[in-house]
Design a protein around this motif. Sequence first.
Motif, PDB file in Angstrom:
ATOM      1  N   PHE A  32       0.838  -1.193   0.000  1.00 12.57           N
ATOM      2  CA  PHE A  32       0.000   0.000   0.000  1.00 12.57           C
ATOM      3  C   PHE A  32       0.880   1.254   0.000  1.00 12.57           C
ATOM      4  O   PHE A  32       0.592   2.219  -0.709  1.00 12.57           O
ATOM      5  N   GLN A  33       1.936   1.237   0.779  1.00 10.09           N
ATOM      6  CA  GLN A  33       2.790   2.419   0.863  1.00 10.09           C
ATOM      7  C   GLN A  33       3.566   2.655  -0.428  1.00 10.09           C
ATOM      8  O   GLN A  33       3.759   3.798  -0.844  1.00 10.09           O
ATOM      9  N   LEU A  34       3.998   1.578  -1.078  1.00 13.20           N
ATOM     10  CA  LEU A  34       4.668   1.728  -2.367  1.00 13.20           C
ATOM     11  C   LEU A  34       3.714   2.312  -3.406  1.00 13.20           C
ATOM     12  O   LEU A  34       4.094   3.175  -4.212  1.00 13.20           O
ATOM     13  N   THR A  35       2.470   1.858  -3.401  1.00 16.65           N
ATOM     14  CA  THR A  35       1.477   2.386  -4.334  1.00 16.65           C
ATOM     15  C   THR A  35       1.161   3.835  -4.007  1.00 16.65           C
ATOM     16  O   THR A  35       0.951   4.656  -4.914  1.00 16.65           O
ATOM     17  N   GLN A  36       1.154   4.178  -2.728  1.00 17.29           N
ATOM     18  CA  GLN A  36       0.888   5.565  -2.340  1.00 17.29           C
ATOM     19  C   GLN A  36       2.020   6.487  -2.805  1.00 17.29           C
ATOM     20  O   GLN A  36       1.763   7.643  -3.188  1.00 17.29           O
ATOM     21  N   GLU A  37       3.243   5.990  -2.805  1.00 20.50           N
ATOM     22  CA  GLU A  37       4.358   6.766  -3.350  1.00 20.50           C
ATOM     23  C   GLU A  37       4.167   6.992  -4.852  1.00 20.50           C
ATOM     24  O   GLU A  37       4.432   8.081  -5.379  1.00 20.50           O
ATOM     25  N   ARG A  38       3.713   5.976  -5.528  1.00 21.60           N
ATOM     26  CA  ARG A  38       3.432   6.096  -6.969  1.00 21.60           C
ATOM     27  C   ARG A  38       2.302   7.094  -7.205  1.00 21.60           C
ATOM     28  O   ARG A  38       2.356   7.898  -8.147  1.00 21.60           O
ATOM     29  N   PHE A  39       1.308   7.060  -6.356  1.00 23.16           N
ATOM     30  CA  PHE A  39       0.176   7.985  -6.428  1.00 23.16           C
ATOM     31  C   PHE A  39       0.655   9.427  -6.290  1.00 23.16           C
ATOM     32  O   PHE A  39       0.262  10.314  -7.052  1.00 23.16           O
ATOM     33  N   ALA A  40       1.544   9.663  -5.310  1.00 20.06           N
ATOM     34  CA  ALA A  40       2.074  11.009  -5.090  1.00 20.06           C
ATOM     35  C   ALA A  40       2.871  11.492  -6.293  1.00 20.06           C
ATOM     36  O   ALA A  40       2.800  12.670  -6.678  1.00 20.06           O
ATOM     37  N   ALA A  41       3.620  10.586  -6.909  1.00 17.88           N
ATOM     38  CA  ALA A  41       4.408  10.961  -8.084  1.00 17.88           C
ATOM     39  C   ALA A  41       3.511  11.318  -9.266  1.00 17.88           C
ATOM     40  O   ALA A  41       3.776  12.276  -9.999  1.00 17.88           O
ATOM     41  N   LEU A  42       2.446  10.579  -9.438  1.00 14.06           N
ATOM     42  CA  LEU A  42       1.527  10.833 -10.547  1.00 14.06           C
ATOM     43  C   LEU A  42       0.837  12.190 -10.428  1.00 14.06           C
ATOM     44  O   LEU A  42       0.498  12.812 -11.438  1.00 14.06           O
ATOM     45  N   LEU A  43       0.618  12.641  -9.175  1.00 12.88           N
ATOM     46  CA  LEU A  43      -0.138  13.874  -8.953  1.00 12.88           C
ATOM     47  C   LEU A  43       0.728  15.004  -8.385  1.00 12.88           C
ATOM     48  O   LEU A  43       0.205  15.970  -7.836  1.00 12.88           O
ATOM     49  N   ARG A  44       2.040  14.890  -8.553  1.00 15.03           N
ATOM     50  CA  ARG A  44       2.941  15.893  -7.962  1.00 15.03           C
ATOM     51  C   ARG A  44       2.729  17.285  -8.539  1.00 15.03           C
ATOM     52  O   ARG A  44       3.035  18.286  -7.878  1.00 15.03           O
ATOM     53  N   ASP A  45       2.182  17.381  -9.747  1.00 15.22           N
ATOM     54  CA  ASP A  45       1.934  18.706 -10.338  1.00 15.22           C
ATOM     55  C   ASP A  45       0.637  19.339  -9.835  1.00 15.22           C
ATOM     56  O   ASP A  45       0.355  20.501 -10.140  1.00 15.22           O
ATOM     57  N   HIS A  46      -0.133  18.584  -9.048  1.00 13.32           N
ATOM     58  CA  HIS A  46      -1.442  19.063  -8.605  1.00 13.32           C
ATOM     59  C   HIS A  46      -1.556  19.248  -7.095  1.00 13.32           C
ATOM     60  O   HIS A  46      -2.419  20.006  -6.634  1.00 13.32           O
ATOM     61  N   ALA A  47      -0.699  18.565  -6.326  1.00  9.45           N
ATOM     62  CA  ALA A  47      -0.809  18.663  -4.862  1.00  9.45           C
ATOM     63  C   ALA A  47       0.498  18.250  -4.210  1.00  9.45           C
ATOM     64  O   ALA A  47       1.185  17.338  -4.692  1.00  9.45           O
ATOM     65  N   GLU A  48       0.845  18.918  -3.102  1.00  6.69           N
ATOM     66  CA  GLU A  48       1.996  18.509  -2.308  1.00  6.69           C
ATOM     67  C   GLU A  48       1.705  17.149  -1.666  1.00  6.69           C
ATOM     68  O   GLU A  48       0.561  16.817  -1.358  1.00  6.69           O
ATOM     69  N   ARG A  49       2.766  16.390  -1.462  1.00  8.46           N
ATOM     70  CA  ARG A  49       2.591  15.019  -0.979  1.00  8.46           C
ATOM     71  C   ARG A  49       1.828  14.959   0.342  1.00  8.46           C
ATOM     72  O   ARG A  49       0.920  14.149   0.505  1.00  8.46           O
ATOM     73  N   GLU A  91      -1.612  -4.761  -9.745  1.00  7.02           N
ATOM     74  CA  GLU A  91      -0.322  -5.257  -9.270  1.00  7.02           C
ATOM     75  C   GLU A  91      -0.385  -5.617  -7.784  1.00  7.02           C
ATOM     76  O   GLU A  91       0.190  -6.623  -7.349  1.00  7.02           O
ATOM     77  N   MET A  92      -1.079  -4.813  -7.003  1.00  4.83           N
ATOM     78  CA  MET A  92      -1.218  -5.110  -5.578  1.00  4.83           C
ATOM     79  C   MET A  92      -1.968  -6.424  -5.364  1.00  4.83           C
ATOM     80  O   MET A  92      -1.628  -7.212  -4.479  1.00  4.83           O
TER      81      MET A  92
END
Length: 232
Positions: free
Chosen positions: A23-40, A95-96
């Motif tokens: 879950f945490q690895l996927t959440q890191e991927r989520f943050a990377a995908l939306l880095r242009d829209h919101a701070e982590r 993948e999860m």
Amino acid sequence: MTRNLRTIGFDADDTLWHNERFFQLTQERFAALLRDHAEREHLEQRLIAAERRNIGHYGFGVKGFVLSMIETAVEVTDGKVPGTVVAALLDAGREMLAHPIELLPHARDAIEALAGSHHLVLITKGDLLHQERKLAQSGLGDLFDHVEIVSDKTPSVYARIFHPLPGGVRAAMMVGNSMKSDVCPAIEAGGWGVFVPHDLQWDLEHAEPPDSPRYRAIDDLGGLPTLVGDIG
């Protein structure tokens, strides 16, 4: 002589095998995908809020997590989330669901040590198909007398599960890494609760240790057979 313990319940995710790290690895991927829209940090807060809102609708597990990520993505982009991002989140969810099972240290040894002397039950919450697949891949399924996959873990759920089993609720113990889901409600139902910490924990599973003579904590599952023997 009447034994104090006759039935032992085990949590599955992050008690017997690794789970939260995916879950945490996927959440890191989520943050990377939306880095242009919101701070982590802001994104994580929005995601936790979405998960909390959605538990009653989607339950626990990967599918609800993915839907909450998509909902959060829609919110932080004002409805303009690119289709490629949604597709990437769906891929991450698949993948999860397919990740290999890796047992935690001492899990098999502890269960094998207790299987001959106690009634063992796996009690886990989450998606039915996913939990069944993980149990099958773990190689532990044949060691349990039966399995309960529940929508939530509450005192009434534990009472229902333990009541018809050997010794009833008073002679039952629940072992898990969540104070909120595994330990506190099992003790409230009248049984024993054993906390086995894991390095990673979902924010929504936090709770304070109970003030109860039926509460125990061990460093890992390697200490469980001795603890069970001491209680009797």
